[in-house]
Design an enzyme around this catalytic site. Sequence first.
Site, PDB file in Angstrom:
ATOM      1  N   ASN A 129       0.869  -1.162   0.000  1.00 21.56           N
ATOM      2  CA  ASN A 129       0.000   0.000   0.000  1.00 21.56           C
ATOM      3  C   ASN A 129       0.915   1.224   0.000  1.00 21.56           C
ATOM      4  O   ASN A 129       1.444   1.616   1.029  1.00 21.56           O
ATOM      5  CB  ASN A 129      -0.836  -0.076   1.293  1.00 21.56           C
ATOM      6  N   LYS A 154       2.993   1.026   3.477  1.00 21.81           N
ATOM      7  CA  LYS A 154       2.646  -0.046   4.402  1.00 21.81           C
ATOM      8  C   LYS A 154       2.767  -1.357   3.636  1.00 21.81           C
ATOM      9  O   LYS A 154       2.362  -1.425   2.467  1.00 21.81           O
ATOM     10  CB  LYS A 154       1.208   0.113   4.886  1.00 21.81           C
ATOM     11  N   ARG A 204      -2.032  -1.964  -3.999  1.00 23.97           N
ATOM     12  CA  ARG A 204      -3.182  -1.074  -4.032  1.00 23.97           C
ATOM     13  C   ARG A 204      -2.874   0.025  -5.051  1.00 23.97           C
ATOM     14  O   ARG A 204      -1.875   0.729  -4.945  1.00 23.97           O
ATOM     15  CB  ARG A 204      -3.389  -0.446  -2.648  1.00 23.97           C
ATOM     16  N   HIS A 263     -11.236   4.693  -2.204  1.00 22.94           N
ATOM     17  CA  HIS A 263     -11.420   3.839  -1.021  1.00 22.94           C
ATOM     18  C   HIS A 263     -12.258   2.596  -1.340  1.00 22.94           C
ATOM     19  O   HIS A 263     -12.837   1.984  -0.441  1.00 22.94           O
ATOM     20  CB  HIS A 263     -12.146   4.598   0.137  1.00 22.94           C
ATOM     21  N   HIS A 313     -15.963   5.619   5.476  1.00 28.14           N
ATOM     22  CA  HIS A 313     -14.520   5.443   5.656  1.00 28.14           C
ATOM     23  C   HIS A 313     -13.979   6.788   6.150  1.00 28.14           C
ATOM     24  O   HIS A 313     -13.891   7.754   5.386  1.00 28.14           O
ATOM     25  CB  HIS A 313     -13.868   5.049   4.322  1.00 28.14           C
ATOM     26  N   LEU A 314     -13.650   6.852   7.435  1.00 24.28           N
ATOM     27  CA  LEU A 314     -13.224   8.124   8.028  1.00 24.28           C
ATOM     28  C   LEU A 314     -11.813   7.977   8.584  1.00 24.28           C
ATOM     29  O   LEU A 314     -11.628   7.548   9.726  1.00 24.28           O
ATOM     30  CB  LEU A 314     -14.201   8.536   9.144  1.00 24.28           C
ATOM     31  N   ASN A 342      -7.568   9.686   7.512  1.00 21.75           N
ATOM     32  CA  ASN A 342      -7.065  11.004   7.099  1.00 21.75           C
ATOM     33  C   ASN A 342      -7.827  11.462   5.873  1.00 21.75           C
ATOM     34  O   ASN A 342      -8.170  12.623   5.730  1.00 21.75           O
ATOM     35  CB  ASN A 342      -5.568  10.930   6.813  1.00 21.75           C
ATOM     36  N   GLY A 343      -8.072  10.536   4.945  1.00 22.47           N
ATOM     37  CA  GLY A 343      -9.020  10.783   3.851  1.00 22.47           C
ATOM     38  C   GLY A 343     -10.376  10.216   4.271  1.00 22.47           C
ATOM     39  O   GLY A 343     -10.423   9.216   4.983  1.00 22.47           O
ATOM     40  N   ARG A 348      -7.721  17.971   3.794  1.00 24.98           N
ATOM     41  CA  ARG A 348      -8.431  18.283   2.546  1.00 24.98           C
ATOM     42  C   ARG A 348      -9.776  18.935   2.858  1.00 24.98           C
ATOM     43  O   ARG A 348     -10.455  18.534   3.801  1.00 24.98           O
ATOM     44  CB  ARG A 348      -8.672  17.007   1.738  1.00 24.98           C
ATOM     45  N   ASP A 398      -5.212  15.826  13.007  1.00 21.53           N
ATOM     46  CA  ASP A 398      -5.505  14.598  13.747  1.00 21.53           C
ATOM     47  C   ASP A 398      -6.737  14.823  14.626  1.00 21.53           C
ATOM     48  O   ASP A 398      -6.738  15.711  15.488  1.00 21.53           O
ATOM     49  CB  ASP A 398      -4.265  14.270  14.604  1.00 21.53           C
ATOM     50  N   ARG A 449      -7.862  13.352  17.117  1.00 18.89           N
ATOM     51  CA  ARG A 449      -7.632  13.267  18.570  1.00 18.89           C
ATOM     52  C   ARG A 449      -7.195  14.617  19.141  1.00 18.89           C
ATOM     53  O   ARG A 449      -7.647  15.037  20.196  1.00 18.89           O
ATOM     54  CB  ARG A 449      -6.556  12.217  18.892  1.00 18.89           C
ATOM     55  N   GLY A 504      -9.534   5.098  10.885  1.00 16.68           N
ATOM     56  CA  GLY A 504      -9.111   5.668  12.174  1.00 16.68           C
ATOM     57  C   GLY A 504     -10.201   6.380  12.966  1.00 16.68           C
ATOM     58  O   GLY A 504     -10.442   6.048  14.129  1.00 16.68           O
ATOM     59  N   GLU A 561      -7.529  -2.962   4.344  1.00 13.60           N
ATOM     60  CA  GLU A 561      -7.176  -2.888   2.923  1.00 13.60           C
ATOM     61  C   GLU A 561      -6.129  -3.933   2.544  1.00 13.60           C
ATOM     62  O   GLU A 561      -6.210  -4.550   1.486  1.00 13.60           O
ATOM     63  CB  GLU A 561      -6.648  -1.489   2.586  1.00 13.60           C
TER      64      GLU A 561
HETATM   65  P1  ADP Z   1      -5.216   6.800   6.869  1.00  6.07           P
HETATM   66  O1  ADP Z   1      -6.327   7.366   6.064  1.00  6.07           O
HETATM   67  O2  ADP Z   1      -3.944   7.560   6.724  1.00  6.07           O
HETATM   68  O3  ADP Z   1      -5.052   5.300   6.775  1.00  6.07           O
HETATM   69  P2  ADP Z   1      -6.280   6.271   9.505  1.00  6.07           P
HETATM   70  O4  ADP Z   1      -7.341   5.371   9.043  1.00  6.07           O
HETATM   71  O5  ADP Z   1      -5.184   5.721  10.352  1.00  6.07           O
HETATM   72  O6  ADP Z   1      -5.655   7.127   8.356  1.00  6.07           O
HETATM   73  O7  ADP Z   1      -7.009   7.434  10.348  1.00  6.07           O
HETATM   74  C1  ADP Z   1      -6.316   8.533  10.847  1.00  6.07           C
HETATM   75  C2  ADP Z   1      -7.295   9.381  11.622  1.00  6.07           C
HETATM   76  O8  ADP Z   1      -7.882   8.587  12.672  1.00  6.07           O
HETATM   77  C3  ADP Z   1      -6.666  10.597  12.309  1.00  6.07           C
HETATM   78  O9  ADP Z   1      -7.493  11.742  12.141  1.00  6.07           O
HETATM   79  C4  ADP Z   1      -6.674  10.193  13.763  1.00  6.07           C
HETATM   80  O10 ADP Z   1      -6.825  11.281  14.594  1.00  6.07           O
HETATM   81  C5  ADP Z   1      -7.937   9.365  13.824  1.00  6.07           C
HETATM   82  N1  ADP Z   1      -7.960   8.575  15.059  1.00  6.07           N
HETATM   83  C6  ADP Z   1      -7.175   7.532  15.409  1.00  6.07           C
HETATM   84  N2  ADP Z   1      -7.461   7.136  16.670  1.00  6.07           N
HETATM   85  C7  ADP Z   1      -8.450   7.947  17.115  1.00  6.07           C
HETATM   86  C8  ADP Z   1      -9.199   8.051  18.338  1.00  6.07           C
HETATM   87  N3  ADP Z   1      -8.953   7.245  19.367  1.00  6.07           N
HETATM   88  N4  ADP Z   1     -10.152   9.004  18.406  1.00  6.07           N
HETATM   89  C9  ADP Z   1     -10.388   9.840  17.378  1.00  6.07           C
HETATM   90  N5  ADP Z   1      -9.733   9.791  16.223  1.00  6.07           N
HETATM   91  C10 ADP Z   1      -8.777   8.873  16.092  1.00  6.07           C
END
Ligand code: ADP
Length: 403
Positions: free
Chosen positions: A7, A14, A96, A184, A212-213, A215-216, A245, A287, A289, A335, A388
């Site tokens: 990926n 990854k 991917r 996605h 799908h939530l 970074n994207g 974005r 992020d 969090r 995430g 994925e």
């Molecule tokens: P990518 O699209 O790069 O694969 P991920 O699926 O890892 O990304 O998601 C990243 C997002 O998930 C970031 O915004 C991160 O803050 C959020 N995230 C991860 N853990 C938590 C959590 N415990 N609470 C809220 N958001 C989280």
Amino acid sequence: MKILALNSGSSSQKSCLYDIGDSLPEHPPNPVWEAKIEWNGSQADIDIKTSAGKTFHDQVKVTSRRHALEHLFRSLWEGDAPAVGKPSEIRVVGHRIVLGQHKFEEPILVNPEVKRVIADASVFAPLHNRAELEGIEIMQRLLGHVPQVAVFDTAFHHRMPLGAVVYPGPYEWFERGIRRYGFHGINHQYCAHRAAQLMRKPVDSLQLVSCHLGNGCSLAAVDRGRSVDTTMGFTPLEGLMMGTRSGSVDPSILTYLMRSRKTDGQQLDQQLNHESGLLGISGVSSDMREVMKAKESGDQRAKLAFDIFVHRLRSGIGSMVAALGGFDALIFTAGIGENSEAVRQATCENFSYLGLKLDPAKNKKSPIDQDIAEQDSRVRVLVIRAQEDWAIARECWKMVSRE
Ligand code: ADP
């Protein structure tokens, strides 16, 4: 059968190695080796995890992206944590591929023609497709003639109805390939099948909205296993608000900025893709969090970022439900979808009029691959781990087994 799933991103990669027997397991297995490499100029950070739970971290000086990747892949059979005795044990490599345009509906064995299409599509997705092609070439050099399979993020959306595909601009746009592709798809498709497993129903009896939530962020409306609408379009910029974005904005903002501030295309790209979304509004972080922490300590811009995120997510879900004409389950994945109790709760609140009832105690636990709706909810709410890499490996297994 040892299957390597790759990926690629522009500054990270990854990789997972799976060992699959004669039949596909029903539940996603753990990889026997997984690695993430991130590079920044001349330095690469490598994290490796083995099936025995051992982790290794390495920092190396590299001269290029190619150099960094070769170093990582060689560690599969050399160094502290070899996962295979020799390179030839790897039976197939899956990649991917973010954008396959509308040429590919299914995963396909890589050949010179497939490579040409991926290269052509890099006009639209330059960061991704070039990185993916490089991954294919490195594997060819390291592993010789091992079969390589391209698994496309766009393929799942290939059969969306034209009404959802064509932008209402001049028809000539559509003729030139300017259309909605959606992204996605590997994970949306995986989630639809996993949801059917969890609900113990055939996928072709279900109407699903997949969120799908990460970074994207994107949504898909899945009607009996088929994507009929999605929020990302020509590029992964359209639709929901994301980490950096903007998602959809009125295109006239762009022409206004070009006229009045002489902002050029490259600057607009930079603003929309890297300086917007959660980061752009909160000024704190991309992020979720960090945004939540700032919101909880009273930061008004962080609160606004969260509110916009949820507002757009609810609107998007509403439009997916309308495209389906009803839904059996709402899926949260990636995430934010898997971990943010607050986002799920705020999102679901507004769908109670459709009989959706979230169980607050289950939601709080963020359980993976579980139903978090109340028993009498008319719509199920599922948290599904994004897989994925496993989805890519599964496609490789099917292709090689067919052969
Ligand atoms: P990518 O699209 O790069 O694969 P991920 O699926 O890892 O990304 O998601 C990243 C997002 O998930 C970031 O915004 C991160 O803050 C959020 N995230 C991860 N853990 C938590 C959590 N415990 N609470 C809220 N958001 C989280």
